[in-house]
Design an enzyme around this catalytic site. Structure first.
Site, PDB file in Angstrom:
ATOM      1  N   GLU A  59      22.143  -4.498   4.461  1.00 13.54           N
ATOM      2  CA  GLU A  59      22.464  -5.832   3.970  1.00 13.54           C
ATOM      3  C   GLU A  59      21.169  -6.605   3.804  1.00 13.54           C
ATOM      4  O   GLU A  59      20.316  -6.541   4.698  1.00 13.54           O
ATOM      5  CB  GLU A  59      23.325  -6.529   5.012  1.00 13.54           C
ATOM      6  CG  GLU A  59      24.291  -7.490   4.422  1.00 13.54           C
ATOM      7  CD  GLU A  59      25.481  -7.613   5.336  1.00 13.54           C
ATOM      8  OE1 GLU A  59      25.311  -8.260   6.366  1.00 13.54           O
ATOM      9  OE2 GLU A  59      26.533  -7.043   5.009  1.00 13.54           O
TER      10      GLU A  59
ATOM     11  N   LEU B 268       3.397   1.829   2.143  1.00 17.60           N
ATOM     12  CA  LEU B 268       3.951   2.224   3.443  1.00 17.60           C
ATOM     13  C   LEU B 268       5.457   2.004   3.518  1.00 17.60           C
ATOM     14  O   LEU B 268       6.191   2.796   4.125  1.00 17.60           O
ATOM     15  CB  LEU B 268       3.252   1.465   4.579  1.00 17.60           C
ATOM     16  CG  LEU B 268       1.789   1.827   4.820  1.00 17.60           C
ATOM     17  CD1 LEU B 268       1.189   0.944   5.911  1.00 17.60           C
ATOM     18  CD2 LEU B 268       1.636   3.297   5.208  1.00 17.60           C
TER      19      LEU B 268
ATOM     20  N   ARG C 109       0.840  -1.206   0.000  1.00 19.78           N
ATOM     21  CA  ARG C 109       0.000   0.000   0.000  1.00 19.78           C
ATOM     22  C   ARG C 109       0.871   1.251   0.000  1.00 19.78           C
ATOM     23  O   ARG C 109       0.387   2.341   0.305  1.00 19.78           O
ATOM     24  CB  ARG C 109      -0.857   0.051   1.270  1.00 19.78           C
ATOM     25  CG  ARG C 109      -1.801  -1.105   1.405  1.00 19.78           C
ATOM     26  CD  ARG C 109      -2.242  -1.241   2.868  1.00 19.78           C
ATOM     27  NE  ARG C 109      -2.910  -2.512   3.038  1.00 19.78           N
ATOM     28  CZ  ARG C 109      -4.128  -2.671   3.526  1.00 19.78           C
ATOM     29  NH1 ARG C 109      -4.804  -1.627   3.946  1.00 19.78           N
ATOM     30  NH2 ARG C 109      -4.651  -3.861   3.633  1.00 19.78           N
TER      31      ARG C 109
ATOM     32  N   TYR D  41      14.394  -0.990  -2.351  1.00 19.24           N
ATOM     33  CA  TYR D  41      15.663  -0.288  -2.127  1.00 19.24           C
ATOM     34  C   TYR D  41      16.204   0.297  -3.435  1.00 19.24           C
ATOM     35  O   TYR D  41      16.679   1.439  -3.473  1.00 19.24           O
ATOM     36  CB  TYR D  41      16.697  -1.230  -1.504  1.00 19.24           C
ATOM     37  CG  TYR D  41      16.330  -1.731  -0.132  1.00 19.24           C
ATOM     38  CD1 TYR D  41      15.752  -0.893   0.817  1.00 19.24           C
ATOM     39  CD2 TYR D  41      16.559  -3.056   0.240  1.00 19.24           C
ATOM     40  CE1 TYR D  41      15.411  -1.358   2.078  1.00 19.24           C
ATOM     41  CE2 TYR D  41      16.229  -3.528   1.499  1.00 19.24           C
ATOM     42  CZ  TYR D  41      15.652  -2.673   2.410  1.00 19.24           C
ATOM     43  OH  TYR D  41      15.320  -3.135   3.660  1.00 19.24           O
TER      44      TYR D  41
HETATM   45  C1  LIG Z   1       9.982  -5.183   2.005  1.00 24.34           C
HETATM   46  C2  LIG Z   1       8.787  -4.579   2.724  1.00 24.34           C
HETATM   47  C3  LIG Z   1       9.273  -3.646   3.806  1.00 24.34           C
HETATM   48  C4  LIG Z   1       7.948  -3.795   1.695  1.00 24.34           C
HETATM   49  O1  LIG Z   1       6.893  -3.142   2.381  1.00 24.34           O
HETATM   50  P1  LIG Z   1       5.574  -2.624   1.600  1.00 24.34           P
HETATM   51  O2  LIG Z   1       4.822  -1.723   2.497  1.00 24.34           O
HETATM   52  O3  LIG Z   1       4.852  -3.784   1.032  1.00 24.34           O
HETATM   53  O4  LIG Z   1       6.239  -1.782   0.420  1.00 24.34           O
HETATM   54  P2  LIG Z   1       5.450  -0.840  -0.619  1.00 24.34           P
HETATM   55  O5  LIG Z   1       3.988  -1.119  -0.602  1.00 24.34           O
HETATM   56  O6  LIG Z   1       5.864   0.565  -0.348  1.00 24.34           O
HETATM   57  O7  LIG Z   1       6.066  -1.370  -1.972  1.00 24.34           O
HETATM   58  C5  LIG Z   1       6.982  -0.603  -2.704  1.00 24.34           C
HETATM   59  C6  LIG Z   1       7.418  -1.400  -3.910  1.00 24.34           C
HETATM   60  O8  LIG Z   1       8.343  -2.419  -3.545  1.00 24.34           O
HETATM   61  C7  LIG Z   1       8.157  -3.567  -4.410  1.00 24.34           C
HETATM   62  N1  LIG Z   1       7.733  -4.691  -3.595  1.00 24.34           N
HETATM   63  C8  LIG Z   1       7.450  -4.696  -2.277  1.00 24.34           C
HETATM   64  N2  LIG Z   1       7.140  -5.957  -1.870  1.00 24.34           N
HETATM   65  C9  LIG Z   1       7.229  -6.739  -2.972  1.00 24.34           C
HETATM   66  C10 LIG Z   1       7.029  -8.135  -3.207  1.00 24.34           C
HETATM   67  N3  LIG Z   1       6.676  -8.975  -2.224  1.00 24.34           N
HETATM   68  N4  LIG Z   1       7.219  -8.609  -4.445  1.00 24.34           N
HETATM   69  C11 LIG Z   1       7.576  -7.791  -5.461  1.00 24.34           C
HETATM   70  N5  LIG Z   1       7.770  -6.437  -5.310  1.00 24.34           N
HETATM   71  C12 LIG Z   1       7.606  -5.936  -4.066  1.00 24.34           C
HETATM   72  C13 LIG Z   1       7.110  -3.157  -5.429  1.00 24.34           C
HETATM   73  O9  LIG Z   1       7.780  -2.560  -6.502  1.00 24.34           O
HETATM   74  C14 LIG Z   1       6.334  -2.136  -4.644  1.00 24.34           C
HETATM   75  O10 LIG Z   1       5.626  -1.249  -5.427  1.00 24.34           O
HETATM   76  P3  LIG Z   1       4.166  -1.679  -6.007  1.00 24.34           P
HETATM   77  O11 LIG Z   1       3.371  -2.223  -4.850  1.00 24.34           O
HETATM   78  O12 LIG Z   1       3.640  -0.385  -6.547  1.00 24.34           O
HETATM   79  O13 LIG Z   1       4.424  -2.721  -7.060  1.00 24.34           O
HETATM   80  C15 LIG Z   1       7.897  -5.698   3.335  1.00 24.34           C
HETATM   81  O14 LIG Z   1       7.567  -6.629   2.340  1.00 24.34           O
HETATM   82  C16 LIG Z   1       8.530  -6.423   4.495  1.00 24.34           C
HETATM   83  O15 LIG Z   1       8.432  -5.981   5.638  1.00 24.34           O
HETATM   84  N6  LIG Z   1       9.174  -7.580   4.239  1.00 24.34           N
HETATM   85  C17 LIG Z   1       9.705  -8.446   5.293  1.00 24.34           C
HETATM   86  C18 LIG Z   1      10.851  -7.825   6.032  1.00 24.34           C
HETATM   87  C19 LIG Z   1      12.040  -7.587   5.145  1.00 24.34           C
HETATM   88  O16 LIG Z   1      12.427  -8.438   4.359  1.00 24.34           O
HETATM   89  N7  LIG Z   1      12.659  -6.411   5.305  1.00 24.34           N
HETATM   90  C20 LIG Z   1      13.819  -6.026   4.565  1.00 24.34           C
HETATM   91  C21 LIG Z   1      15.034  -6.606   5.190  1.00 24.34           C
HETATM   92  S1  LIG Z   1      16.505  -6.186   4.265  1.00 24.34           S
END
Ligand SMILES: CC(C)(COP(=O)(O)OP(=O)(O)OC[C@H]1O[C@@H](n2cnc3c(N)ncnc32)[C@H](O)[C@@H]1OP(=O)(O)O)[C@@H](O)C(=O)NCCC(=O)NCCS
Length: 156
Positions: free
Chosen positions: A112, A89, A87, A123
Protein backbone atom coordinates in the site's frame (compact mmCIF):
# COMPACT_ATOMS: atom_id res chain seq x y z
CA UNK A 1 13.51 -16.35 19.22
CA UNK A 2 14.72 -12.79 19.72
CA UNK A 3 15.01 -10.52 16.67
CA UNK A 4 18.58 -9.80 15.61
CA UNK A 5 19.44 -6.70 17.62
CA UNK A 6 21.89 -5.32 15.07
CA UNK A 7 19.24 -5.50 12.40
CA UNK A 8 16.71 -3.62 14.54
CA UNK A 9 19.35 -0.91 15.07
CA UNK A 10 20.11 -0.79 11.36
CA UNK A 11 16.43 -0.61 10.42
CA UNK A 12 15.76 2.14 12.96
CA UNK A 13 18.71 4.21 11.72
CA UNK A 14 17.13 4.23 8.26
CA UNK A 15 13.59 4.68 9.56
CA UNK A 16 14.63 7.90 11.29
CA UNK A 17 15.72 9.56 8.05
CA UNK A 18 13.87 7.81 5.24
CA UNK A 19 10.20 8.55 5.84
CA UNK A 20 8.98 12.14 5.51
CA UNK A 21 7.70 12.97 9.03
CA UNK A 22 4.54 14.67 7.78
CA UNK A 23 3.00 11.35 6.71
CA UNK A 24 3.56 9.49 9.98
CA UNK A 25 4.58 6.29 8.16
CA UNK A 26 7.68 5.44 10.19
CA UNK A 27 7.38 2.70 12.79
CA UNK A 28 8.91 2.95 16.25
CA UNK A 29 11.51 0.55 17.60
CA UNK A 30 8.99 -1.47 19.54
CA UNK A 31 6.80 -1.99 16.47
CA UNK A 32 9.80 -3.17 14.46
CA UNK A 33 11.24 -5.53 17.06
CA UNK A 34 7.80 -6.97 17.90
CA UNK A 35 6.98 -7.53 14.24
CA UNK A 36 10.25 -9.38 13.67
CA UNK A 37 9.11 -11.90 16.28
CA UNK A 38 5.91 -12.73 14.42
CA UNK A 39 5.76 -15.84 12.28
CA UNK A 40 5.76 -15.01 8.60
CA UNK A 41 7.65 -11.74 9.01
CA UNK A 42 10.71 -11.26 6.81
CA UNK A 43 13.19 -8.48 6.49
CA UNK A 44 16.12 -7.76 4.24
CA UNK A 45 18.94 -5.26 4.37
CA UNK A 46 21.11 -3.77 1.69
CA UNK A 47 24.56 -2.29 2.21
CA UNK A 48 25.67 0.90 0.44
CA UNK A 49 27.66 -1.24 -1.99
CA UNK A 50 24.60 -3.40 -2.70
CA UNK A 51 25.52 -6.53 -0.81
CA UNK A 52 22.81 -8.29 1.19
CA UNK A 53 24.94 -9.68 4.01
CA UNK A 54 26.38 -6.87 6.03
CA UNK A 55 29.66 -7.00 7.88
CA UNK A 56 29.60 -6.80 11.64
CA UNK A 57 28.89 -3.24 12.71
CA UNK A 58 28.25 -2.08 9.13
CA UNK A 59 25.33 0.27 8.58
CA UNK A 60 22.64 -0.55 6.06
CA UNK A 61 21.60 1.74 3.22
CA UNK A 62 18.09 0.31 3.06
CA UNK A 63 15.72 -2.37 4.25
CA UNK A 64 12.40 -4.06 3.64
CA UNK A 65 10.01 -5.65 6.07
CA UNK A 66 7.20 -7.92 4.92
CA UNK A 67 4.62 -10.29 6.31
CA UNK A 68 3.41 -13.41 4.58
CA UNK A 69 0.17 -15.30 5.02
CA UNK A 70 -0.57 -18.43 3.01
CA UNK A 71 0.61 -17.74 -0.54
CA UNK A 72 0.49 -13.96 -0.19
CA UNK A 73 3.01 -11.54 1.19
CA UNK A 74 2.59 -7.87 2.01
CA UNK A 75 5.46 -5.44 1.78
CA UNK A 76 4.95 -3.39 4.94
CA UNK A 77 8.01 -1.15 4.88
CA UNK A 78 10.52 -0.41 2.16
CA UNK A 79 13.13 2.34 2.30
CA UNK A 80 16.53 3.49 1.18
CA UNK A 81 18.26 6.14 3.32
CA UNK A 82 18.28 9.54 1.60
CA UNK A 83 22.09 9.59 1.29
CA UNK A 84 22.02 6.46 -0.88
CA UNK A 85 19.07 7.12 -3.19
CA UNK A 86 18.98 7.18 -7.01
CA UNK A 87 21.87 4.73 -7.34
CA UNK A 88 19.77 1.67 -8.08
CA UNK A 89 19.68 0.29 -4.53
CA UNK A 90 15.88 0.47 -4.31
CA UNK A 91 15.66 -1.44 -7.55
CA UNK A 92 18.10 -4.10 -6.28
CA UNK A 93 16.38 -4.47 -2.91
CA UNK A 94 12.94 -4.78 -4.51
CA UNK A 95 14.30 -7.43 -6.89
CA UNK A 96 15.60 -9.36 -3.88
CA UNK A 97 12.34 -9.02 -2.00
CA UNK A 98 10.35 -10.37 -4.94
CA UNK A 99 12.81 -13.22 -5.45
CA UNK A 100 12.84 -14.16 -1.75
CA UNK A 101 9.03 -14.23 -1.70
CA UNK A 102 8.98 -16.37 -4.83
CA UNK A 103 11.38 -18.80 -3.18
CA UNK A 104 9.06 -19.04 -0.18
CA UNK A 105 6.29 -20.09 -2.55
CA UNK A 106 4.39 -16.79 -2.59
CA UNK A 107 2.10 -16.17 -5.54
CA UNK A 108 0.76 -12.72 -4.81
CA UNK A 109 2.58 -9.71 -3.41
CA UNK A 110 0.75 -6.71 -2.04
CA UNK A 111 1.65 -3.27 -0.81
CA UNK A 112 0.00 0.00 0.00
CA UNK A 113 1.40 3.39 -0.85
CA UNK A 114 0.47 7.03 -0.70
CA UNK A 115 -0.92 8.37 -3.95
CA UNK A 116 1.87 10.14 -5.86
CA UNK A 117 4.71 8.62 -3.84
CA UNK A 118 7.63 8.40 -6.32
CA UNK A 119 8.13 4.85 -5.02
CA UNK A 120 5.21 4.01 -7.33
CA UNK A 121 7.51 4.47 -10.33
CA UNK A 122 9.84 1.84 -8.92
CA UNK A 123 6.98 -0.54 -8.07
CA UNK A 124 5.47 -0.16 -11.54
CA UNK A 125 8.84 -0.93 -13.13
CA UNK A 126 8.76 -4.27 -11.28
CA UNK A 127 5.27 -5.08 -12.49
CA UNK A 128 3.14 -3.98 -9.53
CA UNK A 129 -0.32 -2.81 -10.63
CA UNK A 130 -2.88 -0.74 -8.71
CA UNK A 131 -5.87 -2.84 -7.66
CA UNK A 132 -7.67 -0.58 -5.23
CA UNK A 133 -7.91 2.78 -3.57
CA UNK A 134 -8.57 3.56 0.06
CA UNK A 135 -9.79 7.13 -0.21
CA UNK A 136 -8.25 9.62 2.22
CA UNK A 137 -6.54 6.80 4.12
CA UNK A 138 -3.40 8.69 5.17
CA UNK A 139 -3.60 11.82 7.27
CA UNK A 140 -0.68 14.23 7.23
CA UNK A 141 0.43 16.23 10.25
CA UNK A 142 -1.37 19.29 8.84
CA UNK A 143 -4.62 17.35 8.51
CA UNK A 144 -4.49 16.78 4.75
CA UNK A 145 -5.91 13.45 3.62
CA UNK A 146 -4.18 11.34 0.98
CA UNK A 147 -5.49 8.21 -0.76
CA UNK A 148 -3.77 4.87 -0.26
CA UNK A 149 -3.23 2.87 -3.44
CA UNK A 150 -3.13 -0.90 -3.03
CA UNK A 151 -0.78 -2.56 -5.49
CA UNK A 152 -0.42 -6.17 -6.48
CA UNK A 153 2.18 -8.27 -8.22
CA UNK A 154 1.26 -11.80 -9.23
CA UNK A 155 4.37 -13.97 -9.47
CA UNK A 156 4.92 -17.35 -11.02
C1 LIG B 1 11.30 4.84 -3.00
C2 LIG B 1 12.74 4.58 -2.61
C3 LIG B 1 12.83 3.27 -1.86
C4 LIG B 1 13.59 4.50 -3.90
O1 LIG B 1 14.91 4.15 -3.55
P1 LIG B 1 16.15 4.42 -4.55
O2 LIG B 1 17.33 3.68 -4.06
O3 LIG B 1 16.30 5.88 -4.76
O4 LIG B 1 15.61 3.75 -5.89
P2 LIG B 1 16.45 3.52 -7.24
O5 LIG B 1 17.70 4.33 -7.24
O6 LIG B 1 16.62 2.04 -7.41
O7 LIG B 1 15.44 4.11 -8.29
C5 LIG B 1 14.73 3.28 -9.16
C6 LIG B 1 13.82 4.14 -10.00
O8 LIG B 1 12.68 4.58 -9.26
C7 LIG B 1 12.29 5.90 -9.71
N1 LIG B 1 12.45 6.83 -8.60
C8 LIG B 1 12.96 6.58 -7.38
N2 LIG B 1 12.89 7.70 -6.61
C9 LIG B 1 12.32 8.65 -7.38
C10 LIG B 1 11.97 10.02 -7.16
N3 LIG B 1 12.20 10.63 -5.99
N4 LIG B 1 11.40 10.70 -8.16
C11 LIG B 1 11.15 10.12 -9.35
N5 LIG B 1 11.48 8.82 -9.64
C12 LIG B 1 12.04 8.10 -8.65
C13 LIG B 1 13.20 6.23 -10.88
O9 LIG B 1 12.58 5.74 -12.04
C14 LIG B 1 14.41 5.42 -10.53
O10 LIG B 1 15.22 5.13 -11.62
P3 LIG B 1 16.30 6.24 -12.13
O11 LIG B 1 17.06 6.71 -10.92
O12 LIG B 1 17.12 5.45 -13.10
O13 LIG B 1 15.49 7.34 -12.76
C15 LIG B 1 13.29 5.74 -1.73
O14 LIG B 1 13.08 6.96 -2.39
C16 LIG B 1 12.68 5.81 -0.36
O15 LIG B 1 13.15 5.15 0.57
N6 LIG B 1 11.64 6.65 -0.17
C17 LIG B 1 11.06 6.91 1.15
C18 LIG B 1 10.37 5.72 1.72
C19 LIG B 1 9.18 5.29 0.90
O16 LIG B 1 8.38 6.10 0.47
N7 LIG B 1 9.06 3.97 0.71
C20 LIG B 1 7.98 3.38 -0.02
C21 LIG B 1 6.79 3.24 0.85
S1 LIG B 1 5.40 2.56 -0.05
Amino acid sequence: MLPPLDDVDRIMAIMETAFPPEFGEAWNRRQVSDSLLLAGTHHGLIAPDGKANLDEGENAAGFFLSRGLFDEEELLLFAIAPAWRRRGLGHLLLTRFIESARQRGKKRLLLEMRRNNPAGILYAAHGFRPIGIRPRYYRTLNGERIDAITQELVIE
